[in-house]
Design an enzyme around this catalytic site. Structure first.
Site, PDB file in Angstrom:
ATOM      1  N   GLU A  22     -18.091 -25.392  25.215  1.00  0.00           N
ATOM      2  CA  GLU A  22     -17.201 -24.291  24.854  1.00  0.00           C
ATOM      3  C   GLU A  22     -17.716 -22.941  25.366  1.00  0.00           C
ATOM      4  O   GLU A  22     -16.943 -22.061  25.720  1.00  0.00           O
ATOM      5  CB  GLU A  22     -16.993 -24.234  23.329  1.00  0.00           C
ATOM      6  CG  GLU A  22     -16.128 -25.364  22.790  1.00  0.00           C
ATOM      7  CD  GLU A  22     -14.794 -25.502  23.547  1.00  0.00           C
ATOM      8  OE1 GLU A  22     -14.067 -24.492  23.667  1.00  0.00           O
ATOM      9  OE2 GLU A  22     -14.491 -26.614  24.034  1.00  0.00           O
ATOM     10  N   VAL A  23     -19.057 -22.788  25.390  1.00  0.00           N
ATOM     11  CA  VAL A  23     -19.614 -21.532  25.899  1.00  0.00           C
ATOM     12  C   VAL A  23     -19.244 -21.367  27.370  1.00  0.00           C
ATOM     13  O   VAL A  23     -18.790 -20.317  27.816  1.00  0.00           O
ATOM     14  CB  VAL A  23     -21.148 -21.534  25.731  1.00  0.00           C
ATOM     15  CG1 VAL A  23     -21.745 -20.282  26.343  1.00  0.00           C
ATOM     16  CG2 VAL A  23     -21.521 -21.639  24.265  1.00  0.00           C
ATOM     17  N   PRO A 225       0.006   6.974   1.493  1.00  0.00           N
ATOM     18  CA  PRO A 225      -0.002   7.476   0.115  1.00  0.00           C
ATOM     19  C   PRO A 225      -1.177   8.396  -0.230  1.00  0.00           C
ATOM     20  O   PRO A 225      -1.262   8.845  -1.366  1.00  0.00           O
ATOM     21  CB  PRO A 225      -0.054   6.199  -0.716  1.00  0.00           C
ATOM     22  CG  PRO A 225      -0.662   5.191   0.177  1.00  0.00           C
ATOM     23  CD  PRO A 225      -0.358   5.564   1.590  1.00  0.00           C
ATOM     24  N   ASP A 248       3.824  18.221   4.315  1.00  0.00           N
ATOM     25  CA  ASP A 248       4.383  18.270   2.962  1.00  0.00           C
ATOM     26  C   ASP A 248       3.288  18.318   1.908  1.00  0.00           C
ATOM     27  O   ASP A 248       2.133  18.014   2.179  1.00  0.00           O
ATOM     28  CB  ASP A 248       5.205  17.006   2.711  1.00  0.00           C
ATOM     29  CG  ASP A 248       6.572  17.109   3.356  1.00  0.00           C
ATOM     30  OD1 ASP A 248       6.899  18.197   3.843  1.00  0.00           O
ATOM     31  OD2 ASP A 248       7.285  16.101   3.359  1.00  0.00           O
ATOM     32  N   LYS A 270       7.779  21.467  -0.782  1.00  0.00           N
ATOM     33  CA  LYS A 270       8.610  20.566  -1.603  1.00  0.00           C
ATOM     34  C   LYS A 270       7.877  20.180  -2.868  1.00  0.00           C
ATOM     35  O   LYS A 270       7.119  19.228  -2.923  1.00  0.00           O
ATOM     36  CB  LYS A 270       8.976  19.294  -0.842  1.00  0.00           C
ATOM     37  CG  LYS A 270       9.953  19.538   0.260  1.00  0.00           C
ATOM     38  CD  LYS A 270      11.133  18.598   0.153  1.00  0.00           C
ATOM     39  CE  LYS A 270      11.729  18.361   1.516  1.00  0.00           C
ATOM     40  NZ  LYS A 270      10.934  17.456   2.310  1.00  0.00           N
ATOM     41  N   GLY A 302       3.555   9.041   2.683  1.00  0.00           N
ATOM     42  CA  GLY A 302       4.134   7.695   2.700  1.00  0.00           C
ATOM     43  C   GLY A 302       4.789   7.367   4.017  1.00  0.00           C
ATOM     44  O   GLY A 302       4.213   7.573   5.086  1.00  0.00           O
ATOM     45  N   ILE A 306      11.410   6.588   3.924  1.00  0.00           N
ATOM     46  CA  ILE A 306      11.647   6.166   2.540  1.00  0.00           C
ATOM     47  C   ILE A 306      11.553   7.404   1.659  1.00  0.00           C
ATOM     48  O   ILE A 306      10.471   7.980   1.503  1.00  0.00           O
ATOM     49  CB  ILE A 306      10.647   5.064   2.115  1.00  0.00           C
ATOM     50  CG1 ILE A 306      10.901   3.829   2.979  1.00  0.00           C
ATOM     51  CG2 ILE A 306      10.801   4.749   0.633  1.00  0.00           C
ATOM     52  CD1 ILE A 306      10.041   2.643   2.662  1.00  0.00           C
ATOM     53  N   THR A 331       4.246   3.156   2.595  1.00  0.00           N
ATOM     54  CA  THR A 331       4.990   3.847   1.555  1.00  0.00           C
ATOM     55  C   THR A 331       4.274   3.705   0.206  1.00  0.00           C
ATOM     56  O   THR A 331       3.483   2.772   0.013  1.00  0.00           O
ATOM     57  CB  THR A 331       6.427   3.302   1.495  1.00  0.00           C
ATOM     58  OG1 THR A 331       7.184   4.134   0.628  1.00  0.00           O
ATOM     59  CG2 THR A 331       6.480   1.866   1.012  1.00  0.00           C
ATOM     60  N   ALA A 332       4.542   4.664  -0.689  1.00  0.00           N
ATOM     61  CA  ALA A 332       3.846   4.679  -1.980  1.00  0.00           C
ATOM     62  C   ALA A 332       3.942   3.326  -2.688  1.00  0.00           C
ATOM     63  O   ALA A 332       2.973   2.864  -3.292  1.00  0.00           O
ATOM     64  CB  ALA A 332       4.414   5.786  -2.862  1.00  0.00           C
ATOM     65  N   MET A 383       9.551   9.343  -7.715  1.00  0.00           N
ATOM     66  CA  MET A 383       9.960  10.634  -8.277  1.00  0.00           C
ATOM     67  C   MET A 383      10.512  10.494  -9.696  1.00  0.00           C
ATOM     68  O   MET A 383      11.459  11.178 -10.056  1.00  0.00           O
ATOM     69  CB  MET A 383      11.029  11.298  -7.383  1.00  0.00           C
ATOM     70  CG  MET A 383      10.509  11.619  -5.995  1.00  0.00           C
ATOM     71  SD  MET A 383      11.792  12.137  -4.850  1.00  0.00           S
ATOM     72  CE  MET A 383      12.479  10.574  -4.340  1.00  0.00           C
ATOM     73  N   GLY A 412      -1.751   7.104  -6.661  1.00  0.00           N
ATOM     74  CA  GLY A 412      -2.127   5.765  -6.202  1.00  0.00           C
ATOM     75  C   GLY A 412      -2.926   5.792  -4.915  1.00  0.00           C
ATOM     76  O   GLY A 412      -2.706   6.655  -4.062  1.00  0.00           O
TER      77      GLY A 412
HETATM   78  N1  SAH Z   1       8.091   9.108   1.763  1.00  0.00           N
HETATM   79  C1  SAH Z   1       7.262   8.870   0.590  1.00  0.00           C
HETATM   80  C2  SAH Z   1       7.996   9.167  -0.682  1.00  0.00           C
HETATM   81  C3  SAH Z   1       8.390  10.595  -0.859  1.00  0.00           C
HETATM   82  S1  SAH Z   1       9.140  10.889  -2.396  1.00  0.00           S
HETATM   83  C4  SAH Z   1       6.770   7.420   0.618  1.00  0.00           C
HETATM   84  O1  SAH Z   1       7.231   6.609   1.436  1.00  0.00           O
HETATM   85  O2  SAH Z   1       5.884   7.103  -0.180  1.00  0.00           O
HETATM   86  C5  SAH Z   1       7.787  11.406  -3.366  1.00  0.00           C
HETATM   87  C6  SAH Z   1       7.436  10.340  -4.383  1.00  0.00           C
HETATM   88  O3  SAH Z   1       6.633   9.342  -3.797  1.00  0.00           O
HETATM   89  C7  SAH Z   1       6.592  10.856  -5.515  1.00  0.00           C
HETATM   90  O4  SAH Z   1       7.380  11.510  -6.505  1.00  0.00           O
HETATM   91  C8  SAH Z   1       6.003   9.575  -6.046  1.00  0.00           C
HETATM   92  O5  SAH Z   1       6.943   8.877  -6.804  1.00  0.00           O
HETATM   93  C9  SAH Z   1       5.777   8.776  -4.770  1.00  0.00           C
HETATM   94  N2  SAH Z   1       4.387   8.870  -4.318  1.00  0.00           N
HETATM   95  C10 SAH Z   1       3.963   9.301  -3.137  1.00  0.00           C
HETATM   96  N3  SAH Z   1       2.618   9.185  -3.016  1.00  0.00           N
HETATM   97  C11 SAH Z   1       2.188   8.670  -4.185  1.00  0.00           C
HETATM   98  C12 SAH Z   1       0.913   8.310  -4.702  1.00  0.00           C
HETATM   99  N4  SAH Z   1      -0.200   8.471  -3.981  1.00  0.00           N
HETATM  100  N5  SAH Z   1       0.841   7.787  -5.947  1.00  0.00           N
HETATM  101  C13 SAH Z   1       1.951   7.606  -6.671  1.00  0.00           C
HETATM  102  N6  SAH Z   1       3.173   7.939  -6.236  1.00  0.00           N
HETATM  103  C14 SAH Z   1       3.302   8.456  -5.013  1.00  0.00           C
END
Ligand code: SAH
Length: 470
Positions: A22-23, A225, A248, A270, A302, A306, A331-332, A383, A412
């Site tokens: 194999e080598v 996140p 943001d 925001k 995130g 989303i 995403t979160a 949110m 998170g």
């Molecule tokens: N585009 C982002 C969401 C934006 S809306 C994504 O895809 O994650 C913002 C919301 O995302 C927050 O109010 C919360 O509900 C969530 N969120 C984003 N980061 C987070 C984290 N580290 N821990 C918990 N919730 C989080």
């Protein structure tokens, strides 16, 4: 420098590999990638080499090595399991100044094989001079992540246009500036994003109109996140390129630190009901900055698509003919679920998962409650901190049982992550007493219960104040 790095053309040249295991097979495969004419000498072949022989990709001489075999080869590789034979091959070759490599025996080699990152025609070779092959492999892994896989395609494209560019720009300085612009600008980004045809026409028109005003571009990038090492490698690369960063509130300092030091940073804010910049102004800002020829990084928490209003921003860019690309982020929901040990779907407990916004319109969330109360479905609420009591109450009113497991995850994935666990009925009280602060994400469903089972896996269990009111 112990070895001179060179790239050798062995296309159709005779190369000898001694050994059938194999080598040896791994070395043969490399030689074949460089299109060598490979001869293998070994009394018997292992599975991989057997297949290559059957496919007529190598010639096999089924016998022991003989001294005369070394002559007339561009390269010789000894990969037998007999140290005596390996030593003999090395000695014979060295006497004839014949390039020889003995696998894993740098002292017997006149050339060594580097670790390679193959983005043909671009090839990066890494060597530690035989000191530590493992270190070379680790470095290779880092470089792999750093060099986009489409780099080879970029080089192909450059090759395709090389003569044309030479003909049009006869000053070598102008040619260099042109190529820098192409290989480190929107054309390269189009190739990396898999849009080869657009890249080709963009390259052609850049060449066509060398004097045109610079056009900037926008990278709409998901920053994940919060934890910096959850960024994608494409995100990091673009973060290093951008001249301006529009970010943001949810983008963490750790992530922001990875943008280019000298880039201008603009906070687009925001916060709940206190927008630093209205969405309309953000859209216009991006158009204006890119119009000035800047590379604009629009960095969002995130994933940009989303609950990120990414759609509105690119609509505006498209309307103004500004090139852009979108880079997904974690995403979160995925980030928080993974770091809290809660699988969002599960064969036995959840066959679907709904992402919903708990943002209040007026004083209550505007949701289709009936569709949310379904068996075997996980709900993830973005949110939803302020609206949590109303959300839980409405779900119960629409038929979800009060004892349904629910968890709220604060910040998170970060080192300040906290998890509050309870039921649909108890969670609002737990969260209120603890004084949880945004950003938070709520997960509702049977899968939340699995957290107890999976909590040994919770990456942050020592930092997180995991309160279970279970
Ligand atoms: N585009 C982002 C969401 C934006 S809306 C994504 O895809 O994650 C913002 C919301 O995302 C927050 O109010 C919360 O509900 C969530 N969120 C984003 N980061 C987070 C984290 N580290 N821990 C918990 N919730 C989080």
């Amino acid at each position: 420098m112990d070895f001179l790095p060179i790239f050798v053309d062995i296309k159709s040249r005779p190369c000898l590999v001694v050994g059938g295991g194999e080598v040896a097979a791994r070395k043969v495969e490399l030689l074949l990638r460089a299109e060598a004419d490979v001869r293998v000498i070994a009394p018997a072949l292992g599975v991989s080499l057997g297949e290559l022989r059957d496919a007529r990709r190598v010639r096999h001489l089924a016998r022991a090595f003989e001294d005369d075999d070394v002559a007339g080869n561009a390269l010789v590789i000894a990969a037998t399991d007999d140290p005596e034979v390996n030593r003999r091959i090395s000695k014979l070759c060295r006497e004839r100044e014949q390039p020889v490599n003995v696998v894993d025996q740098p002292a017997l080699c006149s050339f060594i094989m580097p670790s390679i990152i193959d983005r043909s025609p671009v090839v990066v070779a890494v060597s530690t001079g035989g000191a530590s092959p493992v270190l070379a492999r680790l470095m290779r892994a880092r470089l792999e992540a750093l060099i986009p896989s489409a780099f080879g395609q970029l080089a192909e494209l450059a090759r395709e246009f090389r003569e044309q560019v030479k003909a049009r720009l006869d000053d070598s300085g102008a040619r260099r500036r042109f190529w820098e612009k192409v290989l480190d600008g929107p054309v390269a980004e189009m190739v990396f994003a898999g849009r080869r045809d657009s890249a080709r026409s963009a390259l052609a028109s850049t060449l066509e109109d060398e004097s045109s005003a610079p056009v900037g571009e926008v990278y709409l990038v998901g920053a994940g996140p919060g934890e910096p090492d959850l960024l994608t490698s494409r995100a990091i690369r673009l973060m290093q390129r951008a001249d301006v960063v529009v970010y943001d509130r949810l983008v963490s300092d750790g992530v922001l630190d990875l943008t280019r030091r000298d880039a201008q940073r603009i906070y687009a804010g925001k916060e709940r009901s206190r927008h630093a910049l209205p969405q309309e102004s953000i859209n216009q800002l991006l158009v204006r900055l890119a119009g000035e020829g800047q590379r604009v990084l629009r960095l969002k928490g995130g994933d940009p698509f989303i609950f990120g209003r990414g759609g509105e921003e690119i609509e505006e860019l498209a309307a103004h003919g500004i090139p852009f690309q979108i880079v997904p982020g974690i995403t979160a929901a995925s980030g928080c679920a993974a770091f809290a040990g809660i699988p969002l779907t599960h064969r036995d407990y959840a066959h679907s998962c709904a992402f919903v916004t708990g943002h209040l319109k007026g004083d209550r969330p505007n949701l289709n409650w009936k569709s949310l109360v379904q068996p075997q479905q996980t709900l993830v609420i973005y949110m939803g901190l302020v609206g949590l009591p109303i959300i839980c109450d409405q779900l119960i009113r629409h038929g979800m049982r009060e004892s349904m497991p629910a968890a709220l995850i604060e910040r998170g994935t970060t080192s300040r992550q906290r998890i509050y666990a309870g039921t649909l009925k108890s969670l609002p009280g737990i969260v209120e007493r603890a004084g949880a602060r945004a950003p938070t994400l709520t997960i509702i469903g049977e899968v939340v219960r699995l957290r107890d089972k999976l909590s040994w896996f919770e990456p942050r269990s020592s930092d997180a104040a995991a309160e279970s009111a279970g």
